[in-house]
Every structure is written in C-alpha cells, then in structure tokens.
Scaffold this motif. Structure first.
Motif, PDB file in Angstrom:
ATOM      1  N   GLY A  75      57.425  66.723   7.651  1.00 13.11           N
ATOM      2  CA  GLY A  75      58.677  66.793   6.915  1.00 13.11           C
ATOM      3  C   GLY A  75      59.019  65.521   6.168  1.00 13.11           C
ATOM      4  O   GLY A  75      58.255  64.548   6.168  1.00 13.11           O
ATOM      5  N   PRO A  76      60.205  65.493   5.553  1.00 12.74           N
ATOM      6  CA  PRO A  76      60.648  64.319   4.817  1.00 12.74           C
ATOM      7  C   PRO A  76      61.262  63.288   5.769  1.00 12.74           C
ATOM      8  O   PRO A  76      61.259  63.483   6.996  1.00 12.74           O
ATOM      9  CB  PRO A  76      61.708  64.896   3.883  1.00 12.74           C
ATOM     10  N   GLU A  77      61.777  62.187   5.219  1.00  8.04           N
ATOM     11  CA  GLU A  77      62.523  61.241   6.048  1.00  8.04           C
ATOM     12  C   GLU A  77      63.698  61.989   6.688  1.00  8.04           C
ATOM     13  O   GLU A  77      64.441  62.687   6.020  1.00  8.04           O
ATOM     14  CB  GLU A  77      63.050  60.087   5.188  1.00  8.04           C
ATOM     15  N   GLY A  78      63.824  61.884   8.004  1.00  7.29           N
ATOM     16  CA  GLY A  78      64.844  62.641   8.727  1.00  7.29           C
ATOM     17  C   GLY A  78      64.333  63.958   9.277  1.00  7.29           C
ATOM     18  O   GLY A  78      65.000  64.601  10.083  1.00  7.29           O
ATOM     19  N   GLY A  79      63.124  64.369   8.844  1.00  6.12           N
ATOM     20  CA  GLY A  79      62.490  65.564   9.383  1.00  6.12           C
ATOM     21  C   GLY A  79      62.967  66.848   8.724  1.00  6.12           C
ATOM     22  O   GLY A  79      63.919  66.879   7.943  1.00  6.12           O
ATOM     23  N   PHE A  80      62.278  67.933   9.047  1.00  6.61           N
ATOM     24  CA  PHE A  80      62.718  69.253   8.619  1.00  6.61           C
ATOM     25  C   PHE A  80      64.026  69.600   9.317  1.00  6.61           C
ATOM     26  O   PHE A  80      64.245  69.233  10.479  1.00  6.61           O
ATOM     27  CB  PHE A  80      61.677  70.316   8.984  1.00  6.61           C
ATOM     28  N   ILE A  81      64.906  70.336   8.656  1.00 11.86           N
ATOM     29  CA  ILE A  81      66.121  70.820   9.309  1.00 11.86           C
ATOM     30  C   ILE A  81      65.754  71.974  10.242  1.00 11.86           C
ATOM     31  O   ILE A  81      64.679  72.574  10.108  1.00 11.86           O
ATOM     32  CB  ILE A  81      67.188  71.242   8.276  1.00 11.86           C
ATOM     33  N   VAL A  86      57.440  58.419   7.087  1.00  9.97           N
ATOM     34  CA  VAL A  86      56.362  59.348   6.771  1.00  9.97           C
ATOM     35  C   VAL A  86      55.058  58.604   6.491  1.00  9.97           C
ATOM     36  O   VAL A  86      53.987  59.002   6.956  1.00  9.97           O
ATOM     37  CB  VAL A  86      56.751  60.232   5.569  1.00  9.97           C
ATOM     38  N   GLU A  87      55.128  57.517   5.733  1.00  5.49           N
ATOM     39  CA  GLU A  87      53.915  56.791   5.375  1.00  5.49           C
ATOM     40  C   GLU A  87      53.242  56.170   6.593  1.00  5.49           C
ATOM     41  O   GLU A  87      52.042  55.894   6.565  1.00  5.49           O
ATOM     42  CB  GLU A  87      54.216  55.708   4.341  1.00  5.49           C
TER      43      GLU A  87
END
Length: 246
Positions: free
Chosen positions: A201-207, A231-232
């Motif tokens: 997911g993105p920064e903060g994760g998937f909802i 993520v990186e």
C-alpha cells in the motif's frame, strides 16, 4: 552504472560486408558520459555490457572521443533469473517513485502494477515522472545497477476497485497472494519457493475497505513487525524475506 546497457540501434548494420560490423556498438549520451567520467575507459579497456532484453558480456573499447565510443561487443551469458513475483504497488509520491522503481527493478521484479488507493493523492497521477520515457529511464537505471538486462513490464491502473475485481484474479492466479499490512497478526513468510503476488500500500497503508477487497480476492495480510516503515524501505525488506539470496 555496473553494466553498460546496449540496444539494437547502437549497433552497426548487420548488412555490412564485414561480419565484425554487427558486433560494433556506438555509445553516446548519458552512457558515454559515465564511461568517460567514471570508468575513464581508454582504447583497449574492457567494459561489462549487456543487450537490453538479451545476454551479458564484454565490450572492448576500439575508439573514443567526446562524441562517442566504439565497442567491440561479445555477449555470451544470460542475465540473472527474475523473481517469481508480481508486485502490486500503490502509486508512491513522486519523490519516492523514482527510487522505488529503481529498487524494484534492481531486485529482480519483472511485473509491476502501479495502482490507485484512497491514500494516493490525485496529484500524484499528474506527475511528469509517470511519462513512459521517465518510467523507462528509472527501470534502465535499476538494470544497470543490478547487472541485468530484462526490462520489467510496468502497468498503471488508476481505479482500485475495477482493477482488484476484474483484473487481479487473473493476474494472481495460481500464486501465493500476500498484502503487506501492519495491522495484521501474521508475519511475512520467509524464503518462498513459489510464484507470488505481493500488494504493497501507500504511506499509511491500505484502508480497511481496500484490505477487505484484496482479501476477497484471496490475499492474506502479513506484517514485518512492530516498526512502521516507509514504502521505499519496506519493499526491499519484504523481497529479501520472501526471496533471500535471489
């Protein structure tokens, strides 16, 4: 640049009367600058070269000046094997996108889907770094770093739900399906010996809704421990756990 990547257009015409002409490559642009400034190669020096989507070998410098370098190329071995992985990655912010693609390519990812997610800002999809030539350049940099020649397949998907419902089942068929999610109880498995589809997911994760949709598609949620990673950072850690030594 650990590998000088060559393309068919770099070579002299195979229709030349001399068989050797088909082995002669002219290197210019960014690659030439790197050879001159970093390798400091001179006539007679041997450079590690590879044909894009082909074999790896050596190139002997026959001639050099500021306008180009002529290499006598000999290719004789295959590139390293790809990871048995399809990576589904929520589009990172532009500053992170370049590094992430380079890292994924260098680590052997050959199928990469950049997808939308609730926490992916709409402006990210307008980034000039998503232009085809820019994405290709980052892949080339990753290949050069890893001494690899096989260009990855990179696809963009701007709608999460249609992608997960309509495309992902076929993409992930007959593979181990994992979604990296810090809120789960299951640790990421180690040393997988099978085809895998990994969603990150993105920064903060998937909802939660997105995690549920992925789970409906057969994905199991896994974590990397109590630390929350960018993520990186998380991506190379995940791949090194799943496929150590590859």
């Amino acid at each position: 640049m650990n590998l000088i990547l060559l393309e068919p257009g770099d070579f002299q015409s195979a229709d030349s009367a001399s068989p050797r002409a088909a082995r002669l490559a002219q290197v210019r642009g960014r690659r030439l600058q790197h050879i001159l400034e970093v390798h400091r190669a001179d006539v007679g020096d041997v450079l590690k070269v590879g044909m894009l989507d082909g074999e790896i070998g050596e190139g002997v410098v026959l001639q050099r000046d500021e306008s180009g370098i002529t290499l006598d190329v000999s290719l004789h071995r295959a590139p390293p094997p790809p990871l048995p992985l399809t990576l589904i990655l929520a589009l990172p912010r532009p500053k992170m996108l370049k590094r992430t693609i380079q890292h994924a390519t260098a680590l052997g990812v050959k199928k990469l889907y950049l997808i939308n997610s609730y926490r992916v800002e709409k402006s990210y999809w307008q980034s000039p770094w998503l232009a085809v030539e820019q994405l290709r350049e980052q892949c080339l940099l990753g290949l050069e770093q890893a001494v690899d020649t096989a260009m990855p397949q990179l696809e963009l998907r701007k709608r999460f739900k249609p992608f997960v419902e309509d495309e992902l089942p076929a993409i992930a068929a007959d593979s181990l399906k994992l979604v990296a999610h810090p809120g789960t109880d299951t640790p990421c498995p180690v040393d997988i010996d099978q085809q895998t589809t990994l969603a990150v997911g993105p920064e903060g994760g998937f909802i939660p809704y997105e995690v549920e949709k992925l789970q409906e598609a057969g994905f199991q949620s896994v974590h990397l421990g109590p630390r929350i990673l960018r993520v990186e950072t998380a991506l190379p850690v995940l791949l090194s756990r799943l496929f150590p030594g590859r």
